[in-house]
Design a protein around this motif. Structure first.
Motif, PDB file in Angstrom:
ATOM      1  N   PHE A   1      12.547  44.107 -13.436  1.00 60.32           N
ATOM      2  CA  PHE A   1      13.733  44.549 -14.649  1.00 60.32           C
ATOM      3  C   PHE A   1      13.070  43.553 -15.645  1.00 60.32           C
ATOM      4  O   PHE A   1      12.681  43.830 -17.115  1.00 60.32           O
ATOM      5  N   LEU A   2      13.698  42.203 -15.316  1.00 52.43           N
ATOM      6  CA  LEU A   2      13.724  41.243 -16.559  1.00 52.43           C
ATOM      7  C   LEU A   2      12.439  41.083 -17.230  1.00 52.43           C
ATOM      8  O   LEU A   2      11.999  41.309 -18.421  1.00 52.43           O
ATOM      9  N   ILE A   3      11.067  41.306 -16.071  1.00 54.16           N
ATOM     10  CA  ILE A   3       9.186  41.390 -16.363  1.00 54.16           C
ATOM     11  C   ILE A   3       8.860  42.480 -17.279  1.00 54.16           C
ATOM     12  O   ILE A   3       8.852  41.885 -18.146  1.00 54.16           O
ATOM     13  N   LEU A   4       9.290  43.961 -16.857  1.00 48.50           N
ATOM     14  CA  LEU A   4       9.406  44.858 -17.729  1.00 48.50           C
ATOM     15  C   LEU A   4       9.734  45.265 -18.768  1.00 48.50           C
ATOM     16  O   LEU A   4       9.794  46.280 -19.421  1.00 48.50           O
ATOM     17  N   HIS A   5      10.774  43.983 -19.018  1.00 49.89           N
ATOM     18  CA  HIS A   5      11.873  44.731 -20.340  1.00 49.89           C
ATOM     19  C   HIS A   5      12.870  45.965 -20.008  1.00 49.89           C
ATOM     20  O   HIS A   5      12.979  47.030 -21.302  1.00 49.89           O
ATOM     21  N   SER A   6      13.166  46.624 -18.761  1.00 48.63           N
ATOM     22  CA  SER A   6      13.610  47.253 -17.902  1.00 48.63           C
ATOM     23  C   SER A   6      15.168  47.360 -18.217  1.00 48.63           C
ATOM     24  O   SER A   6      15.613  46.448 -18.060  1.00 48.63           O
ATOM     25  N   THR A   7      15.888  48.448 -18.649  1.00 48.06           N
ATOM     26  CA  THR A   7      17.274  47.911 -18.378  1.00 48.06           C
ATOM     27  C   THR A   7      17.434  48.279 -16.592  1.00 48.06           C
ATOM     28  O   THR A   7      17.190  49.605 -16.216  1.00 48.06           O
ATOM     29  N   PHE A   8      18.653  48.052 -16.422  1.00 46.60           N
ATOM     30  CA  PHE A   8      19.210  48.262 -14.286  1.00 46.60           C
ATOM     31  C   PHE A   8      19.727  49.735 -14.616  1.00 46.60           C
ATOM     32  O   PHE A   8      20.484  49.858 -15.671  1.00 46.60           O
ATOM     33  N   ASN A   9      19.326  49.933 -13.453  1.00 43.00           N
ATOM     34  CA  ASN A   9      19.688  51.538 -13.214  1.00 43.00           C
ATOM     35  C   ASN A   9      20.150  51.291 -11.796  1.00 43.00           C
ATOM     36  O   ASN A   9      18.866  50.888 -10.645  1.00 43.00           O
ATOM     37  N   LEU A  10      21.176  52.009 -11.526  1.00 41.89           N
ATOM     38  CA  LEU A  10      21.962  52.344 -10.454  1.00 41.89           C
ATOM     39  C   LEU A  10      20.069  53.534  -9.425  1.00 41.89           C
ATOM     40  O   LEU A  10      20.633  53.237  -8.008  1.00 41.89           O
ATOM     41  N   HIS A  11      20.173  54.192  -9.596  1.00 41.29           N
ATOM     42  CA  HIS A  11      18.674  55.356  -9.153  1.00 41.29           C
ATOM     43  C   HIS A  11      17.709  54.434  -8.288  1.00 41.29           C
ATOM     44  O   HIS A  11      17.179  54.706  -7.531  1.00 41.29           O
ATOM     45  N   ASP A  12      17.211  53.452  -8.966  1.00 43.07           N
ATOM     46  CA  ASP A  12      16.169  52.643  -7.934  1.00 43.07           C
ATOM     47  C   ASP A  12      16.403  51.869  -7.259  1.00 43.07           C
ATOM     48  O   ASP A  12      16.525  51.298  -6.347  1.00 43.07           O
ATOM     49  N   TRP A  13      18.425  51.215  -7.390  1.00 41.35           N
ATOM     50  CA  TRP A  13      18.588  49.736  -6.297  1.00 41.35           C
ATOM     51  C   TRP A  13      19.511  51.099  -5.579  1.00 41.35           C
ATOM     52  O   TRP A  13      18.779  50.563  -4.518  1.00 41.35           O
ATOM     53  N   PHE A  14      19.010  51.900  -5.724  1.00 42.59           N
ATOM     54  CA  PHE A  14      20.116  52.384  -4.151  1.00 42.59           C
ATOM     55  C   PHE A  14      18.387  53.124  -3.309  1.00 42.59           C
ATOM     56  O   PHE A  14      18.568  53.203  -2.792  1.00 42.59           O
ATOM     57  N   LEU A  15      17.806  53.722  -3.302  1.00 43.70           N
ATOM     58  CA  LEU A  15      16.589  54.230  -3.086  1.00 43.70           C
ATOM     59  C   LEU A  15      15.964  53.185  -2.633  1.00 43.70           C
ATOM     60  O   LEU A  15      15.231  53.245  -1.368  1.00 43.70           O
ATOM     61  N   VAL A  16      16.363  51.573  -2.957  1.00 42.27           N
ATOM     62  CA  VAL A  16      15.111  50.406  -2.581  1.00 42.27           C
ATOM     63  C   VAL A  16      16.190  49.944  -1.069  1.00 42.27           C
ATOM     64  O   VAL A  16      15.845  49.592  -0.681  1.00 42.27           O
ATOM     65  N   LEU A  17      17.536  50.294  -1.345  1.00 43.54           N
ATOM     66  CA  LEU A  17      18.607  50.354  -0.462  1.00 43.54           C
ATOM     67  C   LEU A  17      18.082  51.286   0.824  1.00 43.54           C
ATOM     68  O   LEU A  17      18.184  50.558   1.729  1.00 43.54           O
ATOM     69  N   LEU A  18      17.911  52.136   1.052  1.00 44.96           N
ATOM     70  CA  LEU A  18      17.721  52.886   1.491  1.00 44.96           C
ATOM     71  C   LEU A  18      16.206  53.459   2.337  1.00 44.96           C
ATOM     72  O   LEU A  18      16.578  53.017   3.122  1.00 44.96           O
TER      73      LEU A  18
END
Length: 423
Positions: A160-177
């Motif tokens: 997110f830092l490299i891409l200058h994006s805002t953290f979102n829960l959807h991506d976070w939960f998908l990665v955990l799954l």
């Protein structure tokens, strides 16, 4: 003589290299959640992340069903190797269920409570696998697995830092799954021989685990629920505020986690005089680190707190209270495996149940008839943890588990906690 010295040197090198690895990984565990604050849209959104994280931590015992303690009890202590497959099957089944739900209802990956279940499953998975690695004396593997969630979080946050994006829960939960699916396919499945799965084994595992699960759930409610109550009685902004202070103070937990990895077997098999001495040293070390962090807080916090309005809400009493909470939590957590080892989990459940009820009742009374603030929630929590620790040591003492040094330290901490509540 030369070979003996060489062997000792190799052991020393091994110890310090393991210590270095643990330090690096635990530092990542400390930094990763704090970095989420840097890529969140606001302190409130960071509070939502921390809230889901805290709910996930509370759900860990429910999903793990005490299988880590059960594995140590049956396989390590009683040599029931034929039961191993049943333990592994539990995590494969849970991962399969969550994967199917996510495939059928893709939008559920935006739900913070489903995400909390994934966080709990990930932690449960890691705790169980790391426990096995410790039993097998594979400490390097155990510390890597134990830090898996935080390593995944660090990679995601850096993206997110490299891409200058805002953290979102959807991506976070998908990665955990996806991470849980990988653990099931490449670890658990290799240890499952379906011919060894027996319903009698499950009955034994879950009967033992039910008590550990309930005790663990109550421990989390007592020691790790401040963000839950803060969200309920106050709001997400205060959750974020509390979490920033807590995350900075939690650096002291690094030494606690490190020592527990190194003495894992002794917790279930070691002499109580030895454990009592280790517990006392560990508590002193955590106290010293937290006192140091308290004085360093003004130097560290500006790098982690972006909003001046938030920074203005911090005061020394709140910071010191949150840091004290970490010390008390570590001190209480040291006793948890002792109750499992002595099969006295029912007594532990009784102690914590009373404390959790009293804690919730006090918060409710203050909120109803006065003004409940963040500092009050923290102080009430500290008082209940401290009281529980003293009572727990006395209960263990009545069951011939003597932890004299631990009792003295707990009593002193209780006196200090009472004074902080009164002042």
């Amino acid at each position: 003589m030369f070979s003996l010295s060489k062997q000792s040197l190799e052991k020393t090198k091994g110890f310090f290299s393991l210590l270095l690895l643990i330090g690096i990984l635990k530092l990542i565990s400390f930094i990763s959640p704090l970095l989420v604050n840097r890529v969140s849209s606001s302190v409130e959104s960071f509070g939502v992340f921390e809230y889901s994280f805290n709910v996930g931590q509370i759900l860990i015992p429910l999903l793990s069903m005490g299988l880590s303690g059960g594995y140590a009890f049956y396989v390590l202590k009683h040599k029931r190797n034929e039961m191993k497959a049943s333990f592994h099957f539990h995590f494969v089944l849970l991962t399969l269920i969550t994967s199917v739900v996510a495939l059928v209802y893709p939008n559920i990956l935006n739900n913070i409570y489903f995400g909390a279940i994934l966080i709990a499953l990930t932690f449960s998975n890691q705790i169980f696998i790391a426990g096995i690695k410790k039993i097998e004396d594979r400490n390097y593997s155990s510390v890597l697995i134990e830090s898996g969630l935080y390593l995944v979080l660090l990679v995601l946050v850096l993206s997110f830092l490299i891409l200058h994006s805002t953290f979102n829960l959807h991506d976070w939960f998908l990665v955990l799954l996806m991470y849980n699916v990988v653990l099931s396919l490449f670890y658990h499945s290799k240890h499952i021989k379906y011919a060894e799965i027996n319903k009698e084994y499950f009955k034994k595992i879950y009967t033992f685990g039910a008590k550990v699960m309930l005790a663990g759930l109550l421990v989390f409610l007592l020691c790790n629920s401040t963000r839950i109550f803060t969200n309920y009685f106050l709001n997400e902004t205060y959750v974020g505020l509390y979490s920033i202070i807590f995350r900075i103070g939690a650096a002291s937990v690094l030494i606690y986690k490190t020592v527990l990895i190194l003495i894992y077997k002794e917790l279930y098999l070691g002499d109580y005089k030895y454990l009592d001495r280790i517990f006392s040293y560990l508590t002193f070390a955590v106290i010293i680190i937290n006192v140091t962090l308290f004085f360093l807080f003004p130097l560290v916090s500006p790098f982690l707190i972006r909003e001046n309005v938030v920074y203005a809400q911090l005061d020394n009493k709140l910071i010191l209270t949150v840091f004290s909470q970490i010390i008390l939590w570590v001190n209480f957590s040291l006793l948890e495996p002792i109750f499992q080892r002595e099969n006295k989990v029912t007594l532990q459940i009784g102690i914590i149940s009373v404390s959790v009820f009293a804690m919730v009742f006090l918060m409710w009374i203050i909120d109803r008839y006065a003004t409940l603030e963040l500092i009050h929630i923290c102080l009430i929590n500290n008082l209940m943890i401290s009281l529980s620790s003293v009572v727990a040591v006395f209960v263990l003492r009545s069951n011939n588990v003597l932890l004299s040094k631990t009792l003295i330290i707990n009593s002193i901490l209780l006196i200090i906690t009472v004074i902080s509540v009164v002042i």
